[in-house]
Each structure stands twice: as structure tokens, then as C-alpha cells.
Design a protein around this motif. Structure first.
Motif, PDB file in Angstrom:
ATOM      1  N   ALA A   1       0.842  -1.199   0.000  1.00 44.38           N
ATOM      2  CA  ALA A   1       0.000   0.000   0.000  1.00 44.38           C
ATOM      3  C   ALA A   1       0.873   1.243   0.000  1.00 44.38           C
ATOM      4  O   ALA A   1       1.930   1.267   0.645  1.00 44.38           O
ATOM      5  CB  ALA A   1      -0.906   0.004   1.222  1.00 44.38           C
ATOM      6  N   TYR A   2       0.408   2.263  -0.729  1.00 40.49           N
ATOM      7  CA  TYR A   2       1.080   3.569  -0.707  1.00 40.49           C
ATOM      8  C   TYR A   2       0.131   4.552  -0.021  1.00 40.49           C
ATOM      9  O   TYR A   2      -1.002   4.776  -0.477  1.00 40.49           O
ATOM     10  CB  TYR A   2       1.404   4.040  -2.125  1.00 40.49           C
ATOM     11  N   LEU A   3       0.595   5.122   1.098  1.00 37.04           N
ATOM     12  CA  LEU A   3      -0.218   6.015   1.918  1.00 37.04           C
ATOM     13  C   LEU A   3       0.363   7.420   1.874  1.00 37.04           C
ATOM     14  O   LEU A   3       1.581   7.613   1.952  1.00 37.04           O
ATOM     15  CB  LEU A   3      -0.245   5.521   3.366  1.00 37.04           C
ATOM     16  N   SER A   4      -0.523   8.415   1.801  1.00 34.67           N
ATOM     17  CA  SER A   4      -0.067   9.810   1.756  1.00 34.67           C
ATOM     18  C   SER A   4      -1.158  10.709   2.315  1.00 34.67           C
ATOM     19  O   SER A   4      -2.336  10.588   1.928  1.00 34.67           O
ATOM     20  CB  SER A   4       0.255  10.217   0.308  1.00 34.67           C
ATOM     21  N   SER A   5      -0.767  11.590   3.242  1.00 37.68           N
ATOM     22  CA  SER A   5      -1.688  12.581   3.809  1.00 37.68           C
ATOM     23  C   SER A   5      -2.967  11.941   4.336  1.00 37.68           C
ATOM     24  O   SER A   5      -4.076  12.468   4.139  1.00 37.68           O
ATOM     25  CB  SER A   5      -2.024  13.648   2.755  1.00 37.68           C
ATOM     26  N   GLY A   6      -2.833  10.796   4.981  1.00 35.81           N
ATOM     27  CA  GLY A   6      -3.980  10.138   5.586  1.00 35.81           C
ATOM     28  C   GLY A   6      -4.862   9.358   4.630  1.00 35.81           C
ATOM     29  O   GLY A   6      -5.926   8.880   5.022  1.00 35.81           O
ATOM     30  N   GLU A   7      -4.406   9.179   3.374  1.00 33.72           N
ATOM     31  CA  GLU A   7      -5.220   8.474   2.387  1.00 33.72           C
ATOM     32  C   GLU A   7      -4.450   7.303   1.776  1.00 33.72           C
ATOM     33  O   GLU A   7      -3.219   7.335   1.677  1.00 33.72           O
ATOM     34  CB  GLU A   7      -5.644   9.435   1.267  1.00 33.72           C
ATOM     35  N   LEU A   8      -5.201   6.285   1.376  1.00 34.38           N
ATOM     36  CA  LEU A   8      -4.640   5.176   0.619  1.00 34.38           C
ATOM     37  C   LEU A   8      -4.635   5.560  -0.856  1.00 34.38           C
ATOM     38  O   LEU A   8      -5.688   5.647  -1.491  1.00 34.38           O
ATOM     39  CB  LEU A   8      -5.485   3.917   0.838  1.00 34.38           C
ATOM     40  N   LEU A   9      -3.442   5.805  -1.409  1.00 38.95           N
ATOM     41  CA  LEU A   9      -3.361   6.203  -2.818  1.00 38.95           C
ATOM     42  C   LEU A   9      -3.395   5.010  -3.760  1.00 38.95           C
ATOM     43  O   LEU A   9      -3.922   5.104  -4.870  1.00 38.95           O
ATOM     44  CB  LEU A   9      -2.065   6.994  -3.086  1.00 38.95           C
ATOM     45  N   HIS A  10      -2.792   3.896  -3.309  1.00 35.95           N
ATOM     46  CA  HIS A  10      -2.740   2.741  -4.215  1.00 35.95           C
ATOM     47  C   HIS A  10      -2.561   1.456  -3.417  1.00 35.95           C
ATOM     48  O   HIS A  10      -1.857   1.429  -2.404  1.00 35.95           O
ATOM     49  CB  HIS A  10      -1.585   2.889  -5.209  1.00 35.95           C
ATOM     50  N   LEU A  11      -3.191   0.390  -3.900  1.00 34.80           N
ATOM     51  CA  LEU A  11      -3.077  -0.935  -3.298  1.00 34.80           C
ATOM     52  C   LEU A  11      -2.722  -1.922  -4.400  1.00 34.80           C
ATOM     53  O   LEU A  11      -3.428  -2.023  -5.411  1.00 34.80           O
ATOM     54  CB  LEU A  11      -4.405  -1.326  -2.643  1.00 34.80           C
ATOM     55  N   HIS A  12      -1.593  -2.631  -4.214  1.00 38.32           N
ATOM     56  CA  HIS A  12      -1.159  -3.637  -5.197  1.00 38.32           C
ATOM     57  C   HIS A  12      -1.168  -5.003  -4.539  1.00 38.32           C
ATOM     58  O   HIS A  12      -0.704  -5.164  -3.406  1.00 38.32           O
ATOM     59  CB  HIS A  12       0.249  -3.312  -5.697  1.00 38.32           C
ATOM     60  N   HIS A  13      -1.696  -5.999  -5.247  1.00 40.67           N
ATOM     61  CA  HIS A  13      -1.681  -7.379  -4.781  1.00 40.67           C
ATOM     62  C   HIS A  13      -0.658  -8.166  -5.612  1.00 40.67           C
ATOM     63  O   HIS A  13      -0.698  -8.123  -6.840  1.00 40.67           O
ATOM     64  CB  HIS A  13      -3.079  -8.008  -4.924  1.00 40.67           C
ATOM     65  N   LYS A  14       0.224  -8.878  -4.931  1.00 46.62           N
ATOM     66  CA  LYS A  14       1.289  -9.637  -5.609  1.00 46.62           C
ATOM     67  C   LYS A  14       0.684 -10.565  -6.665  1.00 46.62           C
ATOM     68  O   LYS A  14      -0.204 -11.379  -6.360  1.00 46.62           O
ATOM     69  CB  LYS A  14       2.075 -10.442  -4.569  1.00 46.62           C
ATOM     70  N   VAL A  15       1.166 -10.435  -7.881  1.00 46.78           N
ATOM     71  CA  VAL A  15       0.591 -11.181  -9.003  1.00 46.78           C
ATOM     72  C   VAL A  15       1.202 -12.574  -9.125  1.00 46.78           C
ATOM     73  O   VAL A  15       0.493 -13.571  -9.307  1.00 46.78           O
ATOM     74  CB  VAL A  15       0.802 -10.394 -10.309  1.00 46.78           C
ATOM     75  N   TYR A  16       2.519 -12.656  -9.039  1.00 47.54           N
ATOM     76  CA  TYR A  16       3.218 -13.925  -9.256  1.00 47.54           C
ATOM     77  C   TYR A  16       3.613 -14.537  -7.908  1.00 47.54           C
ATOM     78  O   TYR A  16       4.383 -13.941  -7.152  1.00 47.54           O
ATOM     79  CB  TYR A  16       4.447 -13.707 -10.136  1.00 47.54           C
ATOM     80  N   LEU A  17       3.062 -15.706  -7.612  1.00 45.35           N
ATOM     81  CA  LEU A  17       3.258 -16.376  -6.333  1.00 45.35           C
ATOM     82  C   LEU A  17       4.153 -17.599  -6.529  1.00 45.35           C
ATOM     83  O   LEU A  17       3.710 -18.622  -7.059  1.00 45.35           O
ATOM     84  CB  LEU A  17       1.902 -16.798  -5.752  1.00 45.35           C
ATOM     85  N   PRO A  18       5.406 -17.545  -6.101  1.00 40.40           N
ATOM     86  CA  PRO A  18       6.339 -18.647  -6.365  1.00 40.40           C
ATOM     87  C   PRO A  18       6.018 -19.898  -5.560  1.00 40.40           C
ATOM     88  O   PRO A  18       5.583 -19.824  -4.405  1.00 40.40           O
ATOM     89  CB  PRO A  18       7.695 -18.052  -5.960  1.00 40.40           C
ATOM     90  N   THR A  19       6.276 -21.050  -6.186  1.00 41.91           N
ATOM     91  CA  THR A  19       6.092 -22.355  -5.519  1.00 41.91           C
ATOM     92  C   THR A  19       7.295 -23.251  -5.812  1.00 41.91           C
ATOM     93  O   THR A  19       7.137 -24.459  -6.000  1.00 41.91           O
ATOM     94  CB  THR A  19       4.805 -23.031  -5.991  1.00 41.91           C
ATOM     95  N   TYR A  20       8.466 -22.686  -5.894  1.00 41.83           N
ATOM     96  CA  TYR A  20       9.678 -23.461  -6.150  1.00 41.83           C
ATOM     97  C   TYR A  20      10.709 -23.129  -5.065  1.00 41.83           C
ATOM     98  O   TYR A  20      10.525 -22.227  -4.265  1.00 41.83           O
ATOM     99  CB  TYR A  20      10.219 -23.174  -7.552  1.00 41.83           C
ATOM    100  N   ARG A  21      11.798 -23.892  -5.048  1.00 47.32           N
ATOM    101  CA  ARG A  21      12.844 -23.738  -4.034  1.00 47.32           C
ATOM    102  C   ARG A  21      12.228 -23.655  -2.627  1.00 47.32           C
ATOM    103  O   ARG A  21      11.541 -24.549  -2.189  1.00 47.32           O
ATOM    104  CB  ARG A  21      13.699 -22.498  -4.327  1.00 47.32           C
ATOM    105  N   LEU A  22      12.407 -22.519  -1.952  1.00 42.11           N
ATOM    106  CA  LEU A  22      11.940 -22.372  -0.574  1.00 42.11           C
ATOM    107  C   LEU A  22      10.526 -21.807  -0.487  1.00 42.11           C
ATOM    108  O   LEU A  22      10.019 -21.600   0.612  1.00 42.11           O
ATOM    109  CB  LEU A  22      12.882 -21.425   0.188  1.00 42.11           C
ATOM    110  N   PHE A  23       9.898 -21.566  -1.619  1.00 35.20           N
ATOM    111  CA  PHE A  23       8.666 -20.775  -1.631  1.00 35.20           C
ATOM    112  C   PHE A  23       7.418 -21.633  -1.793  1.00 35.20           C
ATOM    113  O   PHE A  23       7.420 -22.635  -2.509  1.00 35.20           O
ATOM    114  CB  PHE A  23       8.727 -19.745  -2.771  1.00 35.20           C
ATOM    115  N   ASP A  24       6.322 -21.170  -1.159  1.00 32.93           N
ATOM    116  CA  ASP A  24       5.036 -21.861  -1.288  1.00 32.93           C
ATOM    117  C   ASP A  24       3.895 -20.838  -1.190  1.00 32.93           C
ATOM    118  O   ASP A  24       2.870 -21.100  -0.568  1.00 32.93           O
ATOM    119  CB  ASP A  24       4.919 -22.911  -0.179  1.00 32.93           C
ATOM    120  N   ASP A  25       4.102 -19.663  -1.804  1.00 31.69           N
ATOM    121  CA  ASP A  25       3.143 -18.564  -1.675  1.00 31.69           C
ATOM    122  C   ASP A  25       1.733 -18.959  -2.116  1.00 31.69           C
ATOM    123  O   ASP A  25       0.741 -18.597  -1.465  1.00 31.69           O
ATOM    124  CB  ASP A  25       3.589 -17.363  -2.515  1.00 31.69           C
TER     125      ASP A  25
END
Length: 300
Positions: free
Chosen positions: A114-138
Motif C-alpha cells: 500500500a502507498y499512503l499519503s496525507s492520511g489516504e490510501l493512494l494505491h493498493l497492489h496485490h502480488k501477481v506472481y506467487l512462487p512455488t519453487y525452491r523455498l517458496f510456497d506462496d
């Protein structure tokens, strides 16, 4: 050109010049209360040091290997959430980029920034690519985002990449074509192996090359903030950095240690890079879209 810091006084940043603080922290796994306290202390410290924006790493409010703790660690990105409300209030002092577990109204959980400025939420990004290899299991514990969007701030147009998003080159290209001049690349990058000369971790070079490639090929600023600390035997290496639009490293945080690193970003550097290397001007977006559509229809 890397601009030296001129001391703790605030420069009252704007689109031409502002100071960003890289908050290379070590979150405590699943301990929202302790991590929020750390965030508020570092925000106050960065503001006192004259920063205009502070950027925290991926899942900075929760830690990374949450697994079954995901629902317990999730928050809602609005004023009704007691944790998020304190961050919104703190954003009256300086702008804040923060990583957390987001829960929507239908109880779906995502890795978010989230990007916050002057008491407002300017932008919300949700992670698009969720890794499931090596150490990851997003992908086992989180849903995936389905958008890559740039957004306007008082310091210019920016875009978020969360860790694995940056390993897909198309992510940065989409943000660039959507107008982003500054990419906020927040991460929880673990260290792998040791370089042959035993001087450092082997994959620190990978992140340096990725950030430099985005910066130089797209002529954008890349603000990379990676966490430190150890979870479940996995070490996160830090080494956060800012890379200028000509590919040069403007600042680097230490390996494996918490650090708050101030860097001044000057629009003049962006202008010079695009004047000498007019890749953005010469990009053929219609051609790219047309060829990708042809490839998609050919079932490759």
C-alpha cells in the motif's frame, strides 16, 4: 547523478526532487503489534531525518513464512482497521509504502503493498506472481493479484513490484508503459549459497542485475527494499538499493543488518537519461501488442 544528502532538514520534496528512506527491517514473524511499533518508530525517525517517503519491504508488518498464521496476521486496508488506521495517520508526516497481508470483504488473503499519503490510501497492489519453487510456497496460502497499475503521487508516477513480480520482465514493462517513472520493488529475498571468492552471498548479484536491467532498459528509478533477519532457518540478506535511470547504483544498504538509508531522487537524472537514451520515445507499443496477440492466438 547521485545526489549527496544535505543533512536532516526536510527538503519539502516534490516531483523535481525528494528524499526516500529505505527501511531495511527485520520483522517479527506473526507479531503485528511489535512490527507496527517498529514501523511507527522508523517512520518518525525517517521524518526527523528529513525523508519525504519511507519504503518498507514485502510483508513488513507480518514477516514472510506465516503459513497457517495468514488469517491471524491479515488486516483490512481502511480506517476501520486499528492497525491500518495508525499507518494512515502516520502518513500525514511523510508518505509510506508498506507490505502486509490483505483480507478483502469476502475473506480472501493476498500479499499486498500500500502507498499512503496525507492520511489516504493512494494505491493498493496485490502480488501477481506467487512462487512455488525452491523455498517458496506462496500460492498455497495466498490468492494472486490480477492487475499491474501505475499510480500518481506528489513525487511523480510510481508502480509496485512485490518480489517475484520483478522476475517477470513483463511486469516492469507494463508499469513503464502505464507511466511509472519510479518502480518500488519491495521484497523478502532469501540468500542462496556463497560466491566463488567467498566474498558474499551468491544471489545478491542476481538482484543487482535485475534492478539495473529495469533501470537502464526502461530509464526509470528502481527503489529496491529487501528485508533482513532469519525465519525458519532461512536468512534474508537485505542489501536494499536505489538504482538511477542510467543504471548506476545511487545507494546500497548493508548485507544482513537493519538499516535506514536516505537517498535523494532528482528528476533531472531521469530527464538526462531519456534525453541521451530515448527508449521510451521510440517504443512501439502497438507493434508489441499486435505481436503478443498473434503469439497468444497461435497457442504458444
Amino acid at each position: 547523478m547521485s545526489i549527496p544528502d544535505n543533512g536532516p532538514q526536510s527538503m519539502g520534496g516534490d516531483e523535481t526532487r525528494f528524499r526516500v528512506a529505505l527501511a531495511q527491517i527485520s520483522p517479527r514473524l506473526g507479531d503485528i503489534e511489535a512490527n507496527l511499533k517498529t514501523h511507527l518508530e522508523w517512520i518518525q525517525r525517517a521524518a526527523s531525518d528529513g525523508a519525504d517517503l519511507i519504503v518498507f519491504p514485502e510483508l513488513s508488518l507480518t514477516g514472510y513464512y506465516l503459513r497457517d498464521l495468514v488469517p491471524q496476521a491479515a488486516i483490512r486496508p481502511d480506517m476501520d482497521d486499528p492497525v491500518f488506521a495508525q499507518l494512515l495517520s502516520a502518513s500525514h508526516a511523510i508518505d509510506i509504502a508498506v507490505g502486509f497481508v490483505c483480507e478483502d470483504e469476502r475473506h480472501r488473503f493476498t500479499i499486498a503493498a500500500a502507498y499512503l499519503s496525507s492520511g489516504e490510501l493512494l494505491h493498493l497492489h496485490h502480488k501477481v506472481y506467487l512462487p512455488t519453487y525452491r523455498l517458496f510456497d506462496d500460492a498455497r496460502f495466498f490468492g494472486a493479484g490480477d492487475q499491474l497499475r501505475a499510480f500518481d503521487t506528489r513525487f511523480g508516477r510510481m508502480g509496485f513490484l512485490i518480489c517475484e513480480d520483478a522476475w517477470h520482465l513483463s511486469s516492469g514493462v507494463v508499469l513503464w508503459q502505464d507511466g511509472a517513472d519510479i518502480i518500488l520493488h519491495i521484497a523478502a529475498n532469501p540468500g542462496y549459497g556463497v560466491r566463488a571468492d567467498l566474498s558474499t552471498l551468491a544471489n545478491t548479484d542476481d538482484l543487482h542485475l535485475i534492478n539495473r536491467a529495469y533501470a537502464e532498459l526502461l530509464t526509470v528509478w528502481v527503489v529496491h527494499v529487501n528485508r533482513v533477519g532469519v525465519e525458519d532457518g532461512v536468512t534474508f540478506f537485505g542489501h536494499s538499493s536505489v538504482t538511477a535511470p542510467d543504471g548506476r547504483t545511487a545507494a546500497t544498504a548493508p548485507l544482513l543488518e537493519e538499516a535506514l538509508v536516505p537517498v535523494t531522487i532528482d528528476r533531472a537524472t531521469l530527464r538526462h537519461a531519456r534525453a541521451t537514451l530515448p527508449i521510451l520515445r521510440d517504443e512501439k507499443l502497438d507493434l508489441v501488442i499486435g505481436e503478443l496477440e498473434r503469439v497468444r492466438q497461435s497457442n504458444w
